[in-house]
Structure formats: C-alpha cells, structure tokens
Write a protein that holds these residues in place. Sequence first.
Motif, short mmCIF file in Angstrom:
data_model
loop_
_atom_site.label_atom_id
_atom_site.label_comp_id
_atom_site.label_asym_id
_atom_site.label_seq_id
_atom_site.Cartn_x
_atom_site.Cartn_y
_atom_site.Cartn_z
N ARG A 189 0.84 -1.19 0.00
CA ARG A 189 0.00 0.00 0.00
C ARG A 189 0.88 1.25 0.00
O ARG A 189 2.04 1.19 0.42
N TYR A 190 0.30 2.38 -0.44
CA TYR A 190 1.05 3.62 -0.57
C TYR A 190 0.29 4.73 0.15
O TYR A 190 -0.92 4.92 -0.07
N ALA A 191 1.01 5.46 1.01
CA ALA A 191 0.37 6.50 1.81
C ALA A 191 -0.05 7.67 0.92
O ALA A 191 0.75 8.22 0.18
N LEU A 192 -1.33 8.03 1.00
CA LEU A 192 -1.86 9.14 0.22
C LEU A 192 -1.55 10.48 0.85
O LEU A 192 -1.67 11.53 0.20
N ASP B 80 0.67 12.31 4.64
CA ASP B 80 1.45 12.03 5.84
C ASP B 80 0.50 11.50 6.91
O ASP B 80 -0.60 12.03 7.11
N LEU B 81 0.92 10.45 7.63
CA LEU B 81 0.06 9.87 8.66
C LEU B 81 0.91 9.17 9.69
O LEU B 81 2.13 9.06 9.55
N GLU B 82 0.27 8.70 10.75
CA GLU B 82 0.95 7.93 11.79
C GLU B 82 0.31 6.56 11.94
O GLU B 82 -0.92 6.43 11.87
N ILE B 83 1.16 5.55 12.12
CA ILE B 83 0.71 4.19 12.43
C ILE B 83 1.44 3.76 13.69
O ILE B 83 2.67 3.70 13.70
N ALA B 84 0.70 3.52 14.74
CA ALA B 84 1.29 3.12 16.02
C ALA B 84 2.35 4.12 16.48
O ALA B 84 3.39 3.74 17.01
N GLY B 85 2.10 5.40 16.26
CA GLY B 85 3.03 6.43 16.69
C GLY B 85 4.20 6.65 15.76
O GLY B 85 5.04 7.51 16.02
N VAL B 86 4.28 5.91 14.66
CA VAL B 86 5.38 6.04 13.69
C VAL B 86 4.91 6.92 12.53
O VAL B 86 3.84 6.70 11.96
N ARG B 87 5.71 7.91 12.20
CA ARG B 87 5.35 8.81 11.11
C ARG B 87 5.62 8.15 9.76
O ARG B 87 6.72 7.70 9.48
N VAL B 88 4.60 8.11 8.94
CA VAL B 88 4.69 7.56 7.59
C VAL B 88 4.46 8.71 6.63
O VAL B 88 3.42 9.39 6.69
N ALA B 89 5.40 8.97 5.74
CA ALA B 89 5.30 10.10 4.83
C ALA B 89 4.47 9.75 3.60
O ALA B 89 4.37 8.58 3.20
N LYS B 90 3.89 10.76 3.00
CA LYS B 90 3.15 10.58 1.76
C LYS B 90 4.03 9.88 0.73
O LYS B 90 5.18 10.26 0.52
N GLY B 91 3.50 8.84 0.11
CA GLY B 91 4.24 8.09 -0.91
C GLY B 91 5.02 6.91 -0.37
O GLY B 91 5.50 6.08 -1.14
N ASP B 92 5.17 6.82 0.98
CA ASP B 92 5.85 5.66 1.56
C ASP B 92 5.04 4.39 1.33
O ASP B 92 3.81 4.41 1.25
N MET B 93 5.75 3.27 1.25
CA MET B 93 5.10 1.97 1.13
C MET B 93 4.79 1.40 2.51
O MET B 93 5.59 1.57 3.44
N VAL B 94 3.64 0.72 2.64
CA VAL B 94 3.25 0.05 3.88
C VAL B 94 2.93 -1.40 3.54
O VAL B 94 2.12 -1.67 2.65
N ILE B 95 3.60 -2.31 4.24
CA ILE B 95 3.43 -3.74 4.00
C ILE B 95 2.96 -4.39 5.30
O ILE B 95 3.65 -4.29 6.32
N VAL B 96 1.83 -5.01 5.27
CA VAL B 96 1.31 -5.71 6.45
C VAL B 96 1.76 -7.17 6.40
O VAL B 96 1.50 -7.86 5.41
N SER B 97 2.42 -7.61 7.46
CA SER B 97 2.81 -9.02 7.53
C SER B 97 1.62 -9.83 8.04
O SER B 97 1.33 -9.86 9.24
N LEU B 98 0.93 -10.46 7.12
CA LEU B 98 -0.22 -11.30 7.49
C LEU B 98 0.25 -12.46 8.37
O LEU B 98 -0.44 -12.86 9.32
N ALA B 99 1.43 -12.98 8.06
CA ALA B 99 1.97 -14.11 8.82
C ALA B 99 2.28 -13.71 10.25
O ALA B 99 1.96 -14.44 11.20
N ALA B 100 2.93 -12.55 10.43
CA ALA B 100 3.27 -12.10 11.78
C ALA B 100 2.01 -11.78 12.57
O ALA B 100 1.89 -12.12 13.75
N ALA B 101 1.05 -11.13 11.95
CA ALA B 101 -0.20 -10.78 12.63
C ALA B 101 -0.94 -12.03 13.09
O ALA B 101 -1.53 -12.04 14.18
N ASN B 102 -0.91 -13.08 12.29
CA ASN B 102 -1.64 -14.29 12.62
C ASN B 102 -1.00 -15.11 13.73
O ASN B 102 -1.59 -16.09 14.19
N ARG B 103 0.21 -14.71 14.14
CA ARG B 103 0.82 -15.37 15.30
C ARG B 103 1.08 -14.36 16.42
O ARG B 103 1.97 -14.54 17.24
#
Length: 442
Positions: free
Chosen positions: A290-293, A295-318
């Motif tokens: 995914r690509y940030a549309l 500037d935003l924060e995820i869990a207190g971490v600043r994510v800049a516009k255009g940055d990539m965000v990858i969710v680890s489905l495997a890590a989340a499921n454990r």
Amino acid sequence: MTFVNLPAFVSRAGRGDPDPYPNFDWMRSTMPVGPVIGPEGHGRAWFVSSYEHGRACLTDPRLSHDRRHAATATPDEAVDEGDLLGKDPPHHTRLRRLVNPVLSRGAVERLRPRIVEVCSSLVDAFAGRGNADLVAEYAWPIPWAVVHDFLGIPDAVRMDASHCIDRFLVAGYQEQQRRGGPTPATDELMDYVRHLIAYKRGNPGDDLITSLTAGLQRGLLRSEAELEGMLYVLLGAGQVSTGPMIAAALLRLLENPDQLARARAGQVNWRLVVEEALRYDSPVQTSVTRYALTDLEIAGVRVAKGDMVIVSLAAANRDPSTFTDAARFDVRRRRRTHLAFGHGIHLCVGAPLARLEGEVCLRLLFDRLPTLRLATSPTDTAWVLGPKLRSPRQVPVVFDPPGPHHDPRTSPVAGTPPATHHDGTVDSVGGCPVDHAERPAP
C-alpha cells in the motif's frame, strides 16, 4: 497423472527459506511498525507486524493500492487495467462487483462434487504405490484443476499444470524486480489468457469467463484489457495461494497425529482445521503493498506521503496478544478472525473457494488413506517461495495401499447426511458447518 514441479530457483540449493517467525516475534515486540527495504529494492517501506495495527492498515482509506501514488512512481507508470489487487474504489468496487456473486460461499458450494472428483482422481494415481509427494501430486494440482474448471476450460485446452504454476511463480518474482513491468513469463501467461478468452467466446458456458465476456458486451467492463487483467489475476491467485495452503495443512496434520485423529474422529470440524492451518502458516505472507496518500501515523510512527506500507499477514496471525498460545498449531482453537485472506474491501475474493478446496481435500485424503504418515522427519522439510509466499517444497509420505475392495465413492465427503460433532458443530450436506459459534468475531 498430474504432477507439479516447483521452479528450481525457489529451492535455495535445497536449503529452503529461513524460518521468518523468530524475526517476526522480535519485530512485533520491539517495533511493530518498522522500516524495511522496499519490495522493489528501493523506496521507503514500513513493515507492520502486529495484528491490531495490521488489521487497521488493511481498512485505512489513507493507504492506496495504486502504485502511481508511490514516492518512486514515474510519470509513465504502467497500470494494469484489470488488476483487482492494484485498484482503489470506485474502480475496485466496480470490478469486484462482477465476480463477488459467482465466488460467494453459496455459489462455490456447487463445485463441491467436482472438487471431490479432482481429489479422488489424484489419490487414485498414487494410492496403489504406497508412497507419494503430497506437494507435487496433490496440494498443487488441486487448485490448478479447480480454477480451470471454474473458468470453464476443458482438459484439452489447459496449459500443463507444472508449466502453468511455474510461469505464475516466475512472473511474480520477476515483476518484483521490474517494478511490476512485463516479463517473458508474464507475456506468455497473457497470451494464454487471450487464448482462453477466444476459446470461451467460441464455446460459451455457465462459467466465469463467459460471464465476464458478457459483462464486457454490456459495458460493465470497459475494455478487453480489463477482461484480460481480471482473468490473469484470478487464474494466478487461485493457484499460487491455495497450493501452499493445502501443502502446509497436510504437513501440520501429519506432524501432529493426535490432532489429525481428532479431526478424523469427528471431534473437530474439518473447516476449523482449515482455518487453523491458514492462521498458523499464512500461505500469502504479506499484504499487497500500500502507498500513503498523505502524511500519517501508524502506532506512533510517522509515515510520509508516498511511503510503502506492508502488512505481515503471517506475523499478525501469530500475534500472542490476539491468539492464545499463538505459536502452537491447535485445531481445537476457537476461531478468531485471522488475516490470511486480508481484511476489509480487499478481502481475498476467492476465499470461499480456497476454504472449500481445503476442507474437501483434507477430509478425502485422510479418509482414503488412513495410515498416511511422513516418510521423513518434519525437521527435514524445506520451506520455499518466500518472502511473499510460503510452502513446503515436499511432503513425502508412505502408507498402506487400500485393499482391492475399497470403494472411494463411499467417502463421507459427498452424499452423506448432516452430522453432529463432539464439539457441538453441525455439518450441512457435504460437511460444511453451520454453527454460529464458528463465525468470525466482529
């Protein structure tokens, strides 16, 4: 006999991929949203390893699927018109609306008898031999056959199973290196898709390709390229995600004969077995990038516009904060909403079909070959296809061949009345549970 050889390049000289889960545990506990190298080798990416934040990201409208919003995008960035995975609403909504009805749980249930036939014929091919590799001879051929049946493609028109799966896996790896651009494998597969469309135009039927070509004629699809792109995604995703799911489920059950015994005795519903296998060994390890549309924060971490965000489905499921004793494979686990199929509007459209394939193939195989057991130590298993996918490379087994009077048509997978299990769940015809307690938590 249908046999699938995985591409040689996935084996890492026979060693397989390293176990990613210790790293996931470390990242989750120290930086649940952490910086990593982007999937294309450049650009800033953030890896989300907790269930809570991962699930939130999967529904966050500030994160786009469209790579043109990446900070590294070029003015002439290529766009696949029919790619469901790379679209945002309203384009994604329009395309998904065309396939949702035919891939609903009720609609795919009609394929149960055909899936039984596919699985039975595969077992027939090795049942008398007393040994098999369940990855090459069962787990991967099943989705190849089922997805082609679903598309309405007869055997004589199909690309060879091993070559077809090889091309999709190779294309996936090469596209990562070329930022999604065309590759020789992609070109070959697109030619195959066009061949299938041409065949179905001359031989229409009650199938998905015929339905989509009719949608193009009615203006529901906007171009031939959209039709080709949608079929490319459905044909590929229906194979390269379901094959690893089945292979991992088989391995885990054989590693845990006590849990397999519970399923075979009816103490646990086979559908719950599939759900736990999906949670424990997520066949698709990470979300679509995914690509940030903005500037935003995820869990207190600043994510800049255009940055990539990858969710680890495997890590989340454990994630132990969501799943009790998360590192344990437990078919008796009361179902929680795992993220193996994603979440939100981009939830895997083929999830009902994949679940049905898993339920049918596990139950049928262990009914047909009750003495099935691993031929090697589980510690010898090499896992491959990482980092996006994860599958055992082989699951070698031995078993006592069935007697000459064994009739596979007596399998309880199809044609049996509803059954009540020891855990209180109730099967409908064919083994599909209807107990409301099994539904995902809201």
